[in-house]
Design an enzyme around this catalytic site. Structure first.
Site, PDB file in Angstrom:
ATOM      1  N   CYS A  16      30.106  41.313  73.442  1.00  0.00           N
ATOM      2  CA  CYS A  16      29.681  40.092  73.518  1.00  0.00           C
ATOM      3  C   CYS A  16      31.007  39.535  74.591  1.00  0.00           C
ATOM      4  CB  CYS A  16      29.577  39.487  72.824  1.00  0.00           C
ATOM      5  SG  CYS A  16      28.197  40.016  70.945  1.00  0.00           S
TER       6      CYS A  16
ATOM      7  N   CYS B 235      32.124  39.458  68.582  1.00  0.00           N
ATOM      8  CA  CYS B 235      31.841  40.696  69.104  1.00  0.00           C
ATOM      9  C   CYS B 235      32.783  41.589  70.221  1.00  0.00           C
ATOM     10  CB  CYS B 235      30.209  40.353  69.315  1.00  0.00           C
ATOM     11  SG  CYS B 235      29.829  41.689  70.282  1.00  0.00           S
TER      12      CYS B 235
END
Length: 122
Positions: A46, A43
């Site tokens: 993230c 991600c």
């Protein structure tokens, strides 16, 4: 996966190998607020959170714990807290969810939220 513990910041925590032998439930039920970052290694947003959380940990010192949990390696934890997207940040106080947000959150916002839950004026 590696683990890095710096004061109250635990990066890439395995639920089967919790900090200092405590279970996830024990950690979030403590008196100290606990910010949990549910993330995934694939991600992009993230990855943006990692330096933000490092900065936040430096600013809050011992006021709270910050824990990162990989949703791909800990799907039961993600399911338990109904994590539908990553990153999802959840702040626990004495075992209860007191704040939650999906997406990237800036350090100053996290510090303000943690201070509010810890009863510290901002």
């Amino acid at each position: 996966m590696f683990s890095y513990e710096n004061n109250n910041f635990v990066l890439d925590l395995k639920l089967t190998n919790m900090a200092k032998g405590k279970s996830f439930s024990e950690i979030i039920k403590g008196d100290q607020p606990v910010l949990v970052d549910f993330y995934a290694t694939w991600c992009g947003p993230c990855k943006m959170m990692q330096p933000i959380l490092t900065e936040t940990a430096g600013k809050i010192g011992g006021k709270a714990k910050i824990i990162k949990i990989d949703v791909d390696k800990n799907p039961m934890a993600a399911s338990r807290f109904q994590v539908k997207s990553v990153p999802t940040l959840i702040l626990f106080q004495k075992g209860k969810v007191v704040w939650r947000k999906a997406g990237v959150v800036q350090s100053h916002q996290l510090v303000d939220i943690i201070n509010k839950q810890a009863g510290i004026p901002t």
